[in-house]
Design an enzyme around this catalytic site. Structure first.
Site, PDB file in Angstrom:
ATOM      1  N   ASP A  77     -68.351 -53.311  14.293  1.00 55.91           N
ATOM      2  CA  ASP A  77     -66.968 -53.251  14.804  1.00 55.91           C
ATOM      3  C   ASP A  77     -65.980 -53.712  13.733  1.00 55.91           C
ATOM      4  O   ASP A  77     -65.035 -54.437  14.009  1.00 55.91           O
ATOM      5  CB  ASP A  77     -66.855 -54.127  16.059  1.00 55.91           C
ATOM      6  CG  ASP A  77     -65.620 -53.761  16.880  1.00 55.91           C
ATOM      7  OD1 ASP A  77     -65.324 -54.464  17.862  1.00 55.91           O
ATOM      8  OD2 ASP A  77     -64.931 -52.784  16.497  1.00 55.91           O
TER       9      ASP A  77
ATOM     10  N   ASN B 132     -60.302 -57.088  13.651  1.00 61.36           N
ATOM     11  CA  ASN B 132     -61.379 -58.075  13.719  1.00 61.36           C
ATOM     12  C   ASN B 132     -61.531 -58.885  12.439  1.00 61.36           C
ATOM     13  O   ASN B 132     -62.578 -59.498  12.209  1.00 61.36           O
ATOM     14  CB  ASN B 132     -62.694 -57.368  14.059  1.00 61.36           C
ATOM     15  CG  ASN B 132     -62.700 -56.915  15.501  1.00 61.36           C
ATOM     16  OD1 ASN B 132     -62.011 -57.502  16.337  1.00 61.36           O
ATOM     17  ND2 ASN B 132     -63.424 -55.861  15.786  1.00 61.36           N
TER      18      ASN B 132
HETATM   19  C1  LIG Z   1     -59.906 -61.982  21.506  1.00 60.97           C
HETATM   20  C2  LIG Z   1     -59.356 -62.574  20.237  1.00 60.97           C
HETATM   21  N1  LIG Z   1     -58.089 -61.946  19.956  1.00 60.97           N
HETATM   22  C3  LIG Z   1     -57.184 -62.544  19.093  1.00 60.97           C
HETATM   23  N2  LIG Z   1     -57.498 -63.657  18.390  1.00 60.97           N
HETATM   24  C4  LIG Z   1     -56.526 -64.195  17.562  1.00 60.97           C
HETATM   25  C5  LIG Z   1     -56.816 -65.394  16.787  1.00 60.97           C
HETATM   26  C6  LIG Z   1     -55.866 -66.102  16.082  1.00 60.97           C
HETATM   27  N3  LIG Z   1     -56.450 -67.149  15.471  1.00 60.97           N
HETATM   28  C7  LIG Z   1     -57.773 -67.131  15.757  1.00 60.97           C
HETATM   29  N4  LIG Z   1     -58.722 -67.982  15.337  1.00 60.97           N
HETATM   30  C8  LIG Z   1     -59.980 -67.763  15.738  1.00 60.97           C
HETATM   31  C9  LIG Z   1     -60.309 -66.697  16.566  1.00 60.97           C
HETATM   32 CL1  LIG Z   1     -61.969 -66.451  17.043  1.00 60.97          CL
HETATM   33  C10 LIG Z   1     -59.351 -65.793  17.023  1.00 60.97           C
HETATM   34  C11 LIG Z   1     -58.049 -66.022  16.596  1.00 60.97           C
HETATM   35  N5  LIG Z   1     -55.292 -63.642  17.413  1.00 60.97           N
HETATM   36  C12 LIG Z   1     -54.982 -62.543  18.109  1.00 60.97           C
HETATM   37  C13 LIG Z   1     -55.932 -61.960  18.958  1.00 60.97           C
HETATM   38  F1  LIG Z   1     -55.621 -60.868  19.677  1.00 60.97           F
HETATM   39  C14 LIG Z   1     -60.350 -62.317  19.120  1.00 60.97           C
HETATM   40  O1  LIG Z   1     -61.378 -62.997  19.028  1.00 60.97           O
HETATM   41  N6  LIG Z   1     -60.082 -61.268  18.321  1.00 60.97           N
HETATM   42  C15 LIG Z   1     -61.085 -60.818  17.386  1.00 60.97           C
HETATM   43  C16 LIG Z   1     -60.889 -61.534  16.054  1.00 60.97           C
HETATM   44  F2  LIG Z   1     -61.150 -62.830  16.171  1.00 60.97           F
HETATM   45  F3  LIG Z   1     -61.704 -60.965  15.152  1.00 60.97           F
HETATM   46  F4  LIG Z   1     -59.594 -61.373  15.660  1.00 60.97           F
END
Ligand SMILES: C[C@H](Nc1nc(-c2c[nH]c3ncc(Cl)cc23)ncc1F)C(=O)NCC(F)(F)F
Length: 296
Positions: A139, A144
């Site tokens: 993915d 991501n």
């Molecule tokens: C559902 C979550 N979505 C999001 N996360 C974060 C984020 C900021 N800061 C962060 N620090 C650690 C983590 Cl694990 C996520 C964030 N910001 C915007 C998002 F929409 C997610 O896990 N997204 C997949 C990935 F992590 F690869 F971006």
């Protein structure tokens, strides 16, 4: 789970804000504050929505996947938190203050070529590490990738990651959920749903295209592909139409202002047959030499 999995007591995890939602549940920004004086550290807590048993099994697998990964270019797993009330568990990860790469590039359009190439080489190194563990991410996309600082990005979201069996060079997916097919290699789209390190290389090519398009959603892979496969196709025709144009050797066009050498590298990742695609280490080397030439 291994006994050395650190456990964060839920009662000290203070909710601050919602970072984002996925089809599994959500990721929240929390402060782990056992002293109750706001001196605790900020953490990203992935909460599983109270749901079907299958999600819990996948979730436990994701935790096991992340817990063995130790790499500067992969988001750091910190441990788990069990909530006695809801009989469920949460995955605790390091918090990345600048959010996802797609969001970061939309906000910071002034990211120059040098930093783009730095980000690209960091993602390649993270993928080299994953390959050394026989992991296939499945993915890889700008959404991501997380931004730790103005000069460091990390690969995240291992929800779809699979381990290639020792006796094979690919992983065959039986139940492909709603797959992000515009990031998938042809062999992953066809009925064979084959995923390998080389299909991750294809997705990296799409990610580099996003990167050098500043993650501009008007030039997103999905938008460009749908324009090409005449956006009047709905439903099952889309994967077949996509395969058709890829077989016909049509590819996403060079993003505006993308250096020719970078687009040539991206096109290598989109060789139709997997064995003709470069390895992550070769990509790292090529990016390195482009960086030396282009930023002279
Ligand atoms: C559902 C979550 N979505 C999001 N996360 C974060 C984020 C900021 N800061 C962060 N620090 C650690 C983590 Cl694990 C996520 C964030 N910001 C915007 C998002 F929409 C997610 O896990 N997204 C997949 C990935 F992590 F690869 F971006």
């Amino acid at each position: 789970l291994q006994e050395q999995t650190p456990v964060f007591e839920e009662r000290y995890l203070r909710y601050i804000s919602l970072l984002g939602k996925g089809n599994f549940g959500s990721v929240e920004l929390c402060r782990y504050d056992p002293l109750g004086d706001n001196t605790g550290e900020l953490l990203a807590v992935k909460k599983l929505q109270p749901s079907k048993r299958s999600f819990l099994a996948d979730f436990t697998k994701e935790i096991k996947t992340l817990s063995v990964l130790r790499c500067d270019y992969i988001v750091r797993y910190r441990g788990v938190s069990y909530s006695t009330g809801r009989l469920s568990m949460s995955l605790v990860m390091e918090y990345m203050p600048h959010g996802s790469l797609s969001g970061y590039l939309e906000k910071n359009a002034s990211v120059g070529l040098g930093r783009m190439l730095l980000f690209a080489s960091q993602i390649c190194k993270g993928m080299e590490y994953l390959q050394s563990k026989r992991y296939v991410h499945r993915d890889l996309a700008a959404r991501n990738i997380l931004v730790a600082s103005d000069s460091l990005v990390k690969i995240a979201d291992f929800g779809l990651t699979k381990i290639i069996p020792d006796d094979k060079e690919y992983y065959r997916v039986t139940q492909p959920g709603e797959s992000p097919i515009f990031w998938h290699a042809p062999e992953s789209i066809t009925e064979s749903s084959k995923f390998s390190h080389k299909s991750d290389v294809w997705s990296l090519g799409v990610l580099l295209h996003e990167l050098f398009s500043d993650c501009n959603r008007h030039q997103s892979p999905k938008r460009l592909y749908m324009q090409r496969i005449s956006s009047n196709t709905q439903g099952p025709a889309i994967p077949m139409q996509l395969l058709f144009v890829l077989k016909d050797n049509w590819r996403l066009p060079a993003p505006a202002h993308c250096p020719a050498r970078v687009y040539a590298l991206i096109r290598q990742c989109w060789a139709y047959s997997p064995e003709d695609r470069p390895s992550f280490s070769s990509l790292s080397d090529q990016i390195h030499s482009i960086a030396q030439e282009e930023t002279l």
